[in-house]
Design an enzyme around this catalytic site. Structure first.
Site, mmCIF file in Angstrom:
data_model
loop_
_atom_site.group_PDB
_atom_site.id
_atom_site.type_symbol
_atom_site.label_atom_id
_atom_site.label_comp_id
_atom_site.label_asym_id
_atom_site.label_seq_id
_atom_site.Cartn_x
_atom_site.Cartn_y
_atom_site.Cartn_z
ATOM 1 N N LYS A 76 0.849 -1.203 0.000
ATOM 2 C CA LYS A 76 0.000 0.000 0.000
ATOM 3 C C LYS A 76 0.882 1.250 0.000
ATOM 4 C CE LYS A 76 -0.333 -0.161 5.044
ATOM 5 N NZ LYS A 76 -1.180 -0.479 6.203
ATOM 6 N N ARG A 127 -10.851 0.223 14.410
ATOM 7 C CA ARG A 127 -10.913 1.179 13.310
ATOM 8 C C ARG A 127 -11.628 0.583 12.096
ATOM 9 N NH1 ARG A 127 -4.745 1.253 10.652
ATOM 10 N NH2 ARG A 127 -4.943 -0.841 9.803
ATOM 11 N N HIS A 132 -6.279 -7.227 12.875
ATOM 12 C CA HIS A 132 -5.079 -6.390 12.894
ATOM 13 C C HIS A 132 -4.738 -6.054 14.342
ATOM 14 C CE1 HIS A 132 -2.066 -3.979 11.010
ATOM 15 N NE2 HIS A 132 -2.560 -2.816 11.376
ATOM 16 N N ARG A 178 1.439 -10.821 7.188
ATOM 17 C CA ARG A 178 1.014 -9.676 6.381
ATOM 18 C C ARG A 178 1.911 -8.464 6.640
ATOM 19 N NH1 ARG A 178 -4.059 -9.431 8.764
ATOM 20 N NH2 ARG A 178 -3.467 -7.472 9.696
ATOM 21 N N TYR A 203 15.354 31.208 6.875
ATOM 22 C CA TYR A 203 14.237 31.971 7.460
ATOM 23 C C TYR A 203 14.363 32.077 8.972
ATOM 24 C CZ TYR A 203 11.759 31.468 3.017
ATOM 25 O OH TYR A 203 11.395 31.514 1.703
ATOM 26 N N CYS A 258 13.828 24.755 4.290
ATOM 27 C CA CYS A 258 12.877 25.526 3.484
ATOM 28 C C CYS A 258 12.077 24.581 2.586
ATOM 29 C CB CYS A 258 13.615 26.541 2.613
ATOM 30 S SG CYS A 258 14.741 27.604 3.519
ATOM 31 N N MET A 259 11.205 25.151 1.759
ATOM 32 C CA MET A 259 10.398 24.295 0.879
ATOM 33 C C MET A 259 11.270 23.543 -0.127
ATOM 34 S SD MET A 259 7.252 25.277 -1.664
ATOM 35 C CE MET A 259 6.230 26.014 -0.411
ATOM 36 N N ASP A 260 12.296 24.215 -0.653
ATOM 37 C CA ASP A 260 13.077 23.639 -1.749
ATOM 38 C C ASP A 260 14.523 23.337 -1.405
ATOM 39 O OD1 ASP A 260 10.831 24.227 -3.583
ATOM 40 O OD2 ASP A 260 11.369 26.267 -3.015
HETATM 41 C C1 LIG Z 1 -0.407 -1.497 6.874
HETATM 42 C C2 LIG Z 1 -0.994 -2.759 7.336
HETATM 43 C C3 LIG Z 1 -0.187 -3.897 7.511
HETATM 44 C C4 LIG Z 1 1.333 -3.857 7.422
HETATM 45 O O1 LIG Z 1 1.848 -3.255 8.591
HETATM 46 P P1 LIG Z 1 3.427 -3.125 8.835
HETATM 47 O O2 LIG Z 1 3.531 -2.589 10.209
HETATM 48 O O3 LIG Z 1 3.936 -2.175 7.821
HETATM 49 O O4 LIG Z 1 4.019 -4.471 8.686
HETATM 50 C C5 LIG Z 1 -0.808 -5.093 7.794
HETATM 51 N N1 LIG Z 1 -2.161 -5.171 7.950
HETATM 52 C C6 LIG Z 1 -2.959 -4.088 7.827
HETATM 53 C C7 LIG Z 1 -4.422 -4.245 8.001
HETATM 54 C C8 LIG Z 1 -2.410 -2.849 7.540
HETATM 55 O O5 LIG Z 1 -3.213 -1.785 7.440
#
Ligand SMILES: *Cc1c(COP(=O)(O)O)cnc(C)c1O
Length: 368
Positions: A35, A131, A160, A211, A253, A300-302
């Site tokens: 992701k 969540r 999770h 995961r 700045y 700074c920004m850049d």
């Molecule tokens: C992002 C995420 C993971 C991976 O988590 P890490 O800490 O990067 O290993 C696994 N399961 C879910 C549901 C997540 O949102």
């Protein structure tokens, strides 16, 4: 390579090494989390590289899944968060594997799925992260109700963990216990729970698949380092200006830094507009000619300004390492995160679109 003001170099072989090390460590299936553009490493090249190692990919959104399908990634792609009923057509069209966390979405999906080939789904059980997902107390009843939707096939059940990266693992046990009552009725479904922290440190959370995200990219989510991982990302910029300032002169700045003596400074072409944290103002370091040099004044920004030593032989155009190795020195993502009061995840995912991404090896492994 053509000139680039700032770029990252992604070591795809390091990512492959990490994925293989994780698979050996757990002995289970691997759902590789890619992701947020693979945590800033580039979702498509990372997925191409991991096609021969990962059993499944996971993304956060339907758009991220479609992007992988359009790049011809054929492995199953799990969408980790509940989708909206208006997204069911795209999910079916691109053969994505959605997460089910409520009845309304499940019903909408059942309506568009094929009669002959049921769509595989995973059920997210909320065991305490609070969540997303179906409450663990109602999960069995929910799974039974899904049986009345003939075009959905529940392939997996997952939850999770909220605290796997903490030293105190007591809430991990609470969550695993809440899941246990459901697993008695799992009847062949694939169960997955472990993020990186749990993959590395909580063997009893491994179940059928792990995961992980962060650890694939060579970064440890907590102090435990049971297997060697290789960081995959180097971030470079260039020196754009060199100046000499008198004692008492300020920099950038607000003139928050004042030269304590006649000092040479160099401007580095990197700023918060590139995702380089402004909170490194006056506290971060970069590598120049293999040496650590401090950021002085505000980012700074850049651009940002660093203090040079009299002995430094530097020229305009020289490479500066923001994250990664140069000579015998290394600046880790962890160091940058700590220095700017955040976590490695945020540093990596904030690297901005002005930063060109390059890959090594250049030719991708196109084996899906
Ligand atoms: C992002 C995420 C993971 C991976 O988590 P890490 O800490 O990067 O290993 C696994 N399961 C879910 C549901 C997540 O949102």
């Amino acid at each position: 390579m053509p000139y680039s003001r700032t770029h990252t170099e992604i070591d795809l072989l390091a990512i492959k090494h990490n994925a293989e090390a994780i698979k050996r460590h757990t002995g289970n299936q691997l759902i590789a989390v890619v992701k947020a553009d693979a945590y800033g490493h580039g979702a498509v090249p990372v997925a191409e590289t991991l096609c021969s190692v990962a059993d499944m990919f996971a993304v956060a959104t339907v758009e991220e899944g479609i992007k992988l399908r359009q790049a011809d990634i054929r492995k199953p792609i799990l969408i980790l968060f509940s989708c909206l009923p208006m997204q069911v057509e795209e999910i079916v069209e691109f053969s994505l594997t959605p997460t089910i966390g409520d009845r309304e979405f499940a019903t909408a999906l059942n309506e568009v799925a094929s009669e002959t080939k049921p769509i595989k789904v995973h059920v997210n059980v909320n065991t305490g992260m609070n969540r997303s997902g179906v409450c663990w107390k109602e999960a069995l009843q929910f799974l039974n109700k899904l049986k009345t939707l003939p075009r959905l096939e529940v392939e997996g059940i997952f939850t999770h963990l909220a605290t796997a990266d903490e030293v105190d693992k007591s809430f991990v046990s609470v969550q695993l216990n809440r899941l246990a009552s459901i697993l008695a009725h799992k009847d062949g479904k694939m169960v997955h729970v472990a993020n990186s922290a749990a993959t590395l440190a909580v063997p009893e959370s491994h179940f059928d698949a792990v995961r992980p995200g962060l650890s694939l990219y060579g970064i440890y989510p907590a102090a435990e380092k049971p297997i060697p991982l290789k960081p995959a990302l180097t971030w470079k910029a260039r020196i754009g200006w060199i100046g000499s300032i008198s004692e008492g002169e300020g920099v950038s700045y607000g003139l928050t830094y004042k030269a304590p003596y006649q000092t040479r400074v160099a401007m580095v072409q990197i700023g918060y507009g590139d995702g380089y944290p402004r909170s490194l103002s006056g506290s971060g370091e970069v590598l120049i000619s293999g040496m650590r040099r401090p950021i002085v004044g505000r980012v700074c920004m850049d651009v940002s300004v660093v203090q040079l030593e009299p002995s430094d032989e530097v020229s305009i155009g020289d490479e500066v390492v923001l994250i990664g190795k140069q000579g015998n020195e290394e600046i880790t993502v962890d160091e940058i995160a700590q220095c700017s009061g955040t976590i490695p995840y945020e540093i990596l995912t904030q690297i901005g679109p002005r930063v060109k991404r390059t890959f090594r090896p250049v030719t991708h492994n196109n084996e899906h």
